[in-house]
Design a protein around this motif. Structure first.
Motif, PDB file in Angstrom:
ATOM      1  N   VAL A   8       0.762  -1.317   0.095  1.00 44.69           N
ATOM      2  CA  VAL A   8       0.058   0.283   0.219  1.00 44.69           C
ATOM      3  C   VAL A   8       0.485   1.609   0.026  1.00 44.69           C
ATOM      4  O   VAL A   8       2.094   1.302   0.979  1.00 44.69           O
ATOM      5  CB  VAL A   8      -0.870   0.237   1.329  1.00 44.69           C
ATOM      6  CG1 VAL A   8      -1.485   1.043   1.141  1.00 44.69           C
ATOM      7  CG2 VAL A   8      -1.841  -1.902   1.029  1.00 44.69           C
ATOM      8  N   LEU A   9       0.352   2.269  -1.487  1.00 45.75           N
ATOM      9  CA  LEU A   9       1.662   3.463  -0.730  1.00 45.75           C
ATOM     10  C   LEU A   9       0.538   4.643  -0.388  1.00 45.75           C
ATOM     11  O   LEU A   9      -1.047   5.118  -1.149  1.00 45.75           O
ATOM     12  CB  LEU A   9       1.875   4.261  -1.892  1.00 45.75           C
ATOM     13  CG  LEU A   9       2.534   5.637  -2.576  1.00 45.75           C
ATOM     14  CD1 LEU A   9       3.742   5.569  -1.407  1.00 45.75           C
ATOM     15  CD2 LEU A   9       2.326   5.739  -4.200  1.00 45.75           C
ATOM     16  N   ILE A  10       0.468   4.682   0.347  1.00 48.80           N
ATOM     17  CA  ILE A  10      -0.623   6.830   1.012  1.00 48.80           C
ATOM     18  C   ILE A  10       0.656   8.065   0.460  1.00 48.80           C
ATOM     19  O   ILE A  10       1.773   7.858   0.464  1.00 48.80           O
ATOM     20  CB  ILE A  10      -0.071   6.521   2.232  1.00 48.80           C
ATOM     21  CG1 ILE A  10      -1.309   5.215   3.124  1.00 48.80           C
ATOM     22  CG2 ILE A  10      -1.402   8.118   2.754  1.00 48.80           C
ATOM     23  CD1 ILE A  10      -0.861   5.412   4.739  1.00 48.80           C
ATOM     24  N   VAL A  11      -0.578   8.870  -0.323  1.00 51.44           N
ATOM     25  CA  VAL A  11      -0.136   9.548  -0.744  1.00 51.44           C
ATOM     26  C   VAL A  11      -0.564  10.793  -0.502  1.00 51.44           C
ATOM     27  O   VAL A  11      -1.891  11.112  -0.348  1.00 51.44           O
ATOM     28  CB  VAL A  11      -0.810   9.966  -2.033  1.00 51.44           C
ATOM     29  CG1 VAL A  11      -0.457  11.565  -2.627  1.00 51.44           C
ATOM     30  CG2 VAL A  11       0.396   8.673  -2.877  1.00 51.44           C
ATOM     31  N   ARG A  12       0.389  10.826   0.956  1.00 55.87           N
ATOM     32  CA  ARG A  12      -0.001  12.636   1.218  1.00 55.87           C
ATOM     33  C   ARG A  12       0.859  13.619   1.721  1.00 55.87           C
ATOM     34  O   ARG A  12       1.994  13.514   2.198  1.00 55.87           O
ATOM     35  CB  ARG A  12      -0.598  12.508   2.960  1.00 55.87           C
ATOM     36  CG  ARG A  12      -1.226  13.360   3.635  1.00 55.87           C
ATOM     37  CD  ARG A  12      -2.912  14.141   3.249  1.00 55.87           C
ATOM     38  NE  ARG A  12      -2.449  15.984   3.008  1.00 55.87           N
ATOM     39  CZ  ARG A  12      -2.873  17.196   2.537  1.00 55.87           C
ATOM     40  NH1 ARG A  12      -4.450  16.206   2.897  1.00 55.87           N
ATOM     41  NH2 ARG A  12      -2.397  17.810   2.538  1.00 55.87           N
ATOM     42  N   THR A  13       1.241  14.363   0.397  1.00 55.05           N
ATOM     43  CA  THR A  13       2.772  15.164   0.677  1.00 55.05           C
ATOM     44  C   THR A  13       2.671  16.031   1.574  1.00 55.05           C
ATOM     45  O   THR A  13       4.257  16.278   2.339  1.00 55.05           O
ATOM     46  CB  THR A  13       3.303  15.496  -0.895  1.00 55.05           C
ATOM     47  OG1 THR A  13       2.391  16.087  -1.463  1.00 55.05           O
ATOM     48  CG2 THR A  13       2.609  13.823  -1.598  1.00 55.05           C
ATOM     49  N   SER A  14       2.128  16.735   1.833  1.00 54.79           N
ATOM     50  CA  SER A  14       2.474  18.038   2.478  1.00 54.79           C
ATOM     51  C   SER A  14       1.284  18.009   3.280  1.00 54.79           C
ATOM     52  O   SER A  14       0.212  17.259   3.522  1.00 54.79           O
ATOM     53  CB  SER A  14       2.218  19.692   1.204  1.00 54.79           C
ATOM     54  OG  SER A  14       1.549  19.505   0.819  1.00 54.79           O
ATOM     55  N   LEU A  41       3.561   9.151   0.959  1.00 61.67           N
ATOM     56  CA  LEU A  41       5.362   9.711  -0.089  1.00 61.67           C
ATOM     57  C   LEU A  41       4.432  10.679   0.933  1.00 61.67           C
ATOM     58  O   LEU A  41       3.554  11.248   0.774  1.00 61.67           O
ATOM     59  CB  LEU A  41       3.998   9.265  -1.801  1.00 61.67           C
ATOM     60  CG  LEU A  41       5.156  10.521  -2.494  1.00 61.67           C
ATOM     61  CD1 LEU A  41       5.913  10.048  -2.675  1.00 61.67           C
ATOM     62  CD2 LEU A  41       4.274   9.810  -3.844  1.00 61.67           C
ATOM     63  N   VAL A  42       5.927  11.322   1.113  1.00 59.37           N
ATOM     64  CA  VAL A  42       5.484  12.934   0.986  1.00 59.37           C
ATOM     65  C   VAL A  42       6.440  13.697   1.341  1.00 59.37           C
ATOM     66  O   VAL A  42       7.673  12.732   0.577  1.00 59.37           O
ATOM     67  CB  VAL A  42       5.492  12.954   3.093  1.00 59.37           C
ATOM     68  CG1 VAL A  42       6.922  11.533   3.219  1.00 59.37           C
ATOM     69  CG2 VAL A  42       5.180  13.537   4.082  1.00 59.37           C
ATOM     70  N   LEU A  61      10.373  10.007  -0.626  1.00 61.65           N
ATOM     71  CA  LEU A  61      10.601  11.399  -0.312  1.00 61.65           C
ATOM     72  C   LEU A  61       9.998  11.573  -1.828  1.00 61.65           C
ATOM     73  O   LEU A  61      10.291  11.444  -3.085  1.00 61.65           O
ATOM     74  CB  LEU A  61      11.451  11.772  -0.272  1.00 61.65           C
ATOM     75  CG  LEU A  61      12.393  11.491   1.345  1.00 61.65           C
ATOM     76  CD1 LEU A  61      13.831  12.090   1.844  1.00 61.65           C
ATOM     77  CD2 LEU A  61      11.388  12.023   2.134  1.00 61.65           C
ATOM     78  N   PHE A  62       8.936  12.999  -2.172  1.00 61.39           N
ATOM     79  CA  PHE A  62       8.660  13.825  -2.684  1.00 61.39           C
ATOM     80  C   PHE A  62       9.085  14.577  -3.162  1.00 61.39           C
ATOM     81  O   PHE A  62       8.479  15.915  -2.373  1.00 61.39           O
ATOM     82  CB  PHE A  62       7.482  14.071  -3.042  1.00 61.39           C
ATOM     83  CG  PHE A  62       6.775  14.645  -4.120  1.00 61.39           C
ATOM     84  CD1 PHE A  62       7.143  14.861  -5.542  1.00 61.39           C
ATOM     85  CD2 PHE A  62       5.790  15.708  -3.915  1.00 61.39           C
ATOM     86  CE1 PHE A  62       6.231  15.693  -5.964  1.00 61.39           C
ATOM     87  CE2 PHE A  62       4.983  17.086  -4.975  1.00 61.39           C
ATOM     88  CZ  PHE A  62       5.429  16.774  -6.000  1.00 61.39           C
ATOM     89  N   PRO A  63      10.667  15.029  -3.307  1.00 61.72           N
ATOM     90  CA  PRO A  63      11.522  16.986  -3.608  1.00 61.72           C
ATOM     91  C   PRO A  63      10.321  18.034  -4.414  1.00 61.72           C
ATOM     92  O   PRO A  63      11.450  18.686  -5.189  1.00 61.72           O
ATOM     93  CB  PRO A  63      12.809  16.339  -3.934  1.00 61.72           C
ATOM     94  CG  PRO A  63      12.097  15.442  -4.931  1.00 61.72           C
ATOM     95  CD  PRO A  63      11.093  14.607  -4.392  1.00 61.72           C
ATOM     96  N   LYS A  64      10.088  18.044  -4.463  1.00 59.37           N
ATOM     97  CA  LYS A  64       8.746  19.322  -4.864  1.00 59.37           C
ATOM     98  C   LYS A  64       9.563  20.538  -4.546  1.00 59.37           C
ATOM     99  O   LYS A  64       9.514  21.182  -5.497  1.00 59.37           O
ATOM    100  CB  LYS A  64       7.480  19.732  -3.664  1.00 59.37           C
ATOM    101  CG  LYS A  64       6.101  20.158  -4.747  1.00 59.37           C
ATOM    102  CD  LYS A  64       5.023  20.705  -4.300  1.00 59.37           C
ATOM    103  CE  LYS A  64       5.416  21.393  -3.359  1.00 59.37           C
ATOM    104  NZ  LYS A  64       3.745  22.268  -2.308  1.00 59.37           N
TER     105      LYS A  64
END
Length: 350
Positions: A8-14, A41-42, A61-64
């Motif tokens: 499972v991947l949870i996407v809540r980056t910020s 993913l954060v 890590l999502f390096p926005k």
């Protein structure tokens, strides 16, 4: 019958507060599917409050911010290369289920990049709904902390339990903060955290009100205020702390693990609608939350949590205040009112 979740991947980056609210979701997944491997993913920095979480196996890590800076500097090939590398990483993980908790186009694209056969969006909009296999509307018990995430868990057939946010305290960060407090003559349990700052002025209580509360708090309880906030809040924190030399201003001087440790060992937290305040609830500390232009919840789910919100006709105005900067919804919350709630919570402690 619900489909089992294995990877499972949870996407809540910020958004620190929303990450805190959603922190109960991994445990709900694990209770239902004990063998599930759970990733999150954060964005860098925010990921620190998830480190050590017992039900999160991996942080991606999502390096926005890094990509945004590179794009503005004309380094667009580097951004595209980074995006391709992230896509390859996500696909290599072989996720069978992705939960997009933000429901925005940005988060929807990130979920889509995984290639997962089951992508579920929470209240998806901005076109992200077309990148999902399922969309679950935002629902739940109005006024209950984290209710939309609990509602998602229930709709997915997960064992939601009490679904209260939870955070893990880093032992090294706790030791560092104990040493820092000792330099100021403070011990765990003998201070109160103030969280006066957030992203918008219409969510801020007034500096003179914080000063008056600090004076009353020290006189009536002996607790010393410790101010927390980000680097941009350092000057405002210094102005509040100028009212009394005993007040400790740490705004801009802690990373998230240190802030979590400070809150975990505080006798009390008083704050506005900000992520640090929500941490008080997650760490089960006596917490008084002061809300004005927003009212995300009134029920903290804990007996030692109190929300003060006057419920004025113009509130919540969120990002569109109509009061020409008077912010009566906050000005009419007096230090005496806050102190009454503080005394009630502290007197109820075992």
């Amino acid at each position: 019958m619900q489909k089992p979740m294995q990877k499972v991947l949870i996407v809540r980056t910020s958004a620190i507060g929303d990450v805190v609210f959603a922190s109960a979701l991994p445990a709900a997944i694990r209770r239902t599917w004990p063998q599930a491997q759970i990733s999150w993913l954060v964005e860098p920095g925010i990921h620190e409050i998830l480190q050590g979480a017992p039900c999160v196996d991996q942080l991606i890590l999502f390096p926005k911010a890094e990509w945004r800076k590179a794009w503005k500097n004309g380094q667009r090939r580097a951004v595209w290369r980074g995006l391709r590398e992230l896509r390859a990483r996500l696909r290599a993980e072989g996720f069978d289920t992705v939960l997009d908790l933000q429901g925005l186009l940005k988060s929807g694209v990130l979920a889509w990049l995984t290639g997962a056969p089951r992508r579920i969006g929470l209240g998806s909009k901005e076109g992200s709904q077309f990148l999902m296999h399922e969309v679950i509307p935002r629902g739940g018990i109005k006024g209950r902390i984290g209710s939309e995430y609990r509602y998602l868990a229930e709709q997915l057939g997960l064992d939601a339990g009490d679904f209260l946010p939870t955070l893990t305290v880093d032992a090294a960060a706790r030791a560092r903060m104990h040493a820092r407090l000792a330099q100021q003559g403070l011990a765990p349990g003998r201070y109160a955290v103030f969280a006066p700052f957030t992203t918008r002025p219409q969510k801020h209580w007034f500096e003179d009100a914080w000063q008056a509360l600090a004076s009353r708090l020290m006189a009536d309880t002996g607790l010393v205020p410790v101010i927390l906030g980000g680097p941009a809040d350092a000057e405002a924190g210094a102005r509040i702390a100028a009212a009394d030399p005993r007040i400790l201003n740490l705004a801009g001087q802690t990373r998230l693990p240190e802030a979590v440790a400070l809150i975990a060992d505080a006798a009390l937290l008083v704050g506005v609608d900000t992520g640090l305040t929500h941490m008080g609830t997650a760490l089960n500390r006596p917490t008084v939350a002061i809300f004005g232009s927003t009212c995300p919840y009134l029920d903290t789910g804990r007996p030692n949590g109190k929300v003060i919100w006057l419920g004025m006709e113009c509130s919540p105005c969120r990002r569109r205040p109509t009061c020409a900067g008077r912010f009566t919804c906050l000005r009419d919350i007096t230090p005496a009112r806050v102190m009454d709630e503080v005394q009630t919570l502290l007197s109820a402690r075992p």
